[in-house]
Motif scaffolding. Sequence first.
Motif, PDB file in Angstrom:
ATOM      1  N   ILE A 186       0.853  -1.193   0.000  1.00 26.59           N
ATOM      2  CA  ILE A 186       0.000   0.000   0.000  1.00 26.59           C
ATOM      3  C   ILE A 186       0.885   1.238   0.000  1.00 26.59           C
ATOM      4  O   ILE A 186       1.702   1.429   0.915  1.00 26.59           O
ATOM      5  N   PRO A 187       0.765   2.101  -1.027  1.00 28.78           N
ATOM      6  CA  PRO A 187       1.598   3.301  -1.084  1.00 28.78           C
ATOM      7  C   PRO A 187       1.318   4.263   0.057  1.00 28.78           C
ATOM      8  O   PRO A 187       0.171   4.446   0.469  1.00 28.78           O
ATOM      9  N   THR A 188       2.375   4.857   0.576  1.00 30.64           N
ATOM     10  CA  THR A 188       2.243   5.788   1.700  1.00 30.64           C
ATOM     11  C   THR A 188       2.996   7.085   1.397  1.00 30.64           C
ATOM     12  O   THR A 188       2.509   7.936   0.671  1.00 30.64           O
ATOM     13  N   LEU A 189       4.190   7.232   1.943  1.00 30.82           N
ATOM     14  CA  LEU A 189       4.973   8.455   1.769  1.00 30.82           C
ATOM     15  C   LEU A 189       5.400   8.634   0.310  1.00 30.82           C
ATOM     16  O   LEU A 189       6.058   7.768  -0.267  1.00 30.82           O
ATOM     17  N   ALA A 190       5.004   9.757  -0.276  1.00 29.68           N
ATOM     18  CA  ALA A 190       5.288  10.011  -1.687  1.00 29.68           C
ATOM     19  C   ALA A 190       6.378  11.065  -1.836  1.00 29.68           C
ATOM     20  O   ALA A 190       6.398  12.058  -1.104  1.00 29.68           O
ATOM     21  N   ASN A 191       7.269  10.846  -2.781  1.00 28.79           N
ATOM     22  CA  ASN A 191       8.281  11.852  -3.103  1.00 28.79           C
ATOM     23  C   ASN A 191       7.805  12.694  -4.281  1.00 28.79           C
ATOM     24  O   ASN A 191       7.233  12.169  -5.238  1.00 28.79           O
ATOM     25  N   THR A 192       8.027  13.982  -4.214  1.00 35.29           N
ATOM     26  CA  THR A 192       7.783  14.858  -5.343  1.00 35.29           C
ATOM     27  C   THR A 192       9.120  15.472  -5.748  1.00 35.29           C
ATOM     28  O   THR A 192       9.990  15.689  -4.910  1.00 35.29           O
ATOM     29  N   PHE A 193       9.280  15.728  -7.028  1.00 37.54           N
ATOM     30  CA  PHE A 193      10.544  16.230  -7.543  1.00 37.54           C
ATOM     31  C   PHE A 193      10.329  17.514  -8.321  1.00 37.54           C
ATOM     32  O   PHE A 193       9.341  17.650  -9.055  1.00 37.54           O
ATOM     33  N   GLY A 194      11.255  18.443  -8.156  1.00 34.96           N
ATOM     34  CA  GLY A 194      11.113  19.700  -8.867  1.00 34.96           C
ATOM     35  C   GLY A 194      12.351  20.556  -8.728  1.00 34.96           C
ATOM     36  O   GLY A 194      13.466  20.052  -8.510  1.00 34.96           O
ATOM     37  N   PHE A 195      12.155  21.870  -8.808  1.00 41.84           N
ATOM     38  CA  PHE A 195      13.262  22.808  -8.881  1.00 41.84           C
ATOM     39  C   PHE A 195      13.215  23.816  -7.742  1.00 41.84           C
ATOM     40  O   PHE A 195      12.278  24.610  -7.631  1.00 41.84           O
ATOM     41  N   PHE A 196      14.234  23.769  -6.905  1.00 38.32           N
ATOM     42  CA  PHE A 196      14.412  24.807  -5.894  1.00 38.32           C
ATOM     43  C   PHE A 196      15.035  26.004  -6.606  1.00 38.32           C
ATOM     44  O   PHE A 196      16.059  25.872  -7.283  1.00 38.32           O
ATOM     45  N   TYR A 197      14.420  27.167  -6.469  1.00 38.77           N
ATOM     46  CA  TYR A 197      14.887  28.328  -7.215  1.00 38.77           C
ATOM     47  C   TYR A 197      15.187  29.509  -6.296  1.00 38.77           C
ATOM     48  O   TYR A 197      14.563  29.683  -5.249  1.00 38.77           O
ATOM     49  N   ASN A 198      16.175  30.286  -6.700  1.00 34.75           N
ATOM     50  CA  ASN A 198      16.534  31.527  -6.027  1.00 34.75           C
ATOM     51  C   ASN A 198      15.750  32.637  -6.718  1.00 34.75           C
ATOM     52  O   ASN A 198      16.117  33.074  -7.814  1.00 34.75           O
TER      53      ASN A 198
END
Length: 435
Positions: A146-158
């Motif tokens: 059963i899926p639980t903790l999900a990772n999201t991916f993206g861009f940290f920007y200044n």
Amino acid sequence: MHRTRLTAAIAAVALTGLALAGCSSTSNAAGSAAGTKVTYMTWESTTTNTAFDATMKKFQKSSGITVQREAAPNSDYPQKLASLILSKKAPDFFWCTTAEAQNLADEGLLYDWSDKLDSGDGLKASGFAPGSLAMWKTQDGKVAGIPTLANTFGFFYNADTFKDAGLDAPKAGWTWDDMFSDIAALKKQDPSTTPLVNQWPLLTSPQGASAYSVSNGGKPIVDDFVHATKVRADKTLTEGVQKFTDAIAAGQMTNPDYDSTNAMAAFSNGKVPLMFGGQWLQNFIAPNHPKMAWGFAPWPAGTVSNVQPIEANGVCSPSTIKDPDAVWKTISYLDTTGFNEAMKAQPVAPIAYTAGSKGYYASLEAGDDASKSIAATAEYELGTKDKFITQFLDPWSTKAADVVTTSWNPALEGKKSVKSGVDGTVSGIEGLIKK
């Protein structure tokens, strides 16, 4: 949030002479859930486990089910779990990755939860974020975990650097063309820097190129990231690889061999305008108290569609648990109320089961603008319909890393042609599938 496969650990422990004969449960005999005992094991930090302990006490009081968390040192979780499985002492459910679940299910070692979903007593399939449950289904339709903790991916920007360059800061809806033109403009403004640092290798991986391809009307590199049968690289996917290669050659983004050890410190100190990574990096960036305005933006959209990543860890159970009802009730509580309370106290990640993410979002939205942007991006990515899975999940996937290292990455680094690198990756993965 990321864990290694259990396959190697199981093989290593098996050499000690333990028989691969299934698993047992520490639960009491089947029957009414109340009065039974359910054990579980996580790989979380001490502070996060303390939050789980607190919420499980509430569940124990309301349900009559005794819940016990078993100790699991974070440094050797796979090895400890392998030993427990092989010695038939595994807990009733335990933290696992999708890759681990697929491999253990293939060995017949995991309980199939397909009959419990939508049974009216617990979680519903429709309650999961789009794409998250598919990773946990086996080829024969079983639900391995059963899926639980999900990772999201993206861009940290200044945001300050983007403003100084006359550029709009990244946000939901920005495109691949925006990304490539932005890093070119940032490089032109300050030739001494590499504007885009890849703290995580996903962006330029076969999966990342697949996301570029699909969002721009092309095909992914495999027909199914969970159970692949075909490998291909169409014109659009190759176009994406070429754009990555050109940007790396121009010094606009880091190459696959980049040492990202100091990337978060460099970003926090204002030396990196754009850093690709996962939402969990906030827990390393925020304590550095960056002096600039910053935020977190999702993957770029394409000319045809918006494709976002999906990656969710989860919980698995041994195939021979003795009280599935009690275990299911506990997992259902965890994926809704339990995670809401634990992630509000320790905001590690959103939850693949939508109702369980409220606490995570509430914690971040009570913070500064950077925290609010992380919550908004996580919610946006999980809610997007079109998804791509961030890794190969088939049993051959560990060997695919060698193919990426010898064919894919050298092409990105300009050590061989893009065509040669892509073709070599396709033929290499095809060979693994055939075996």
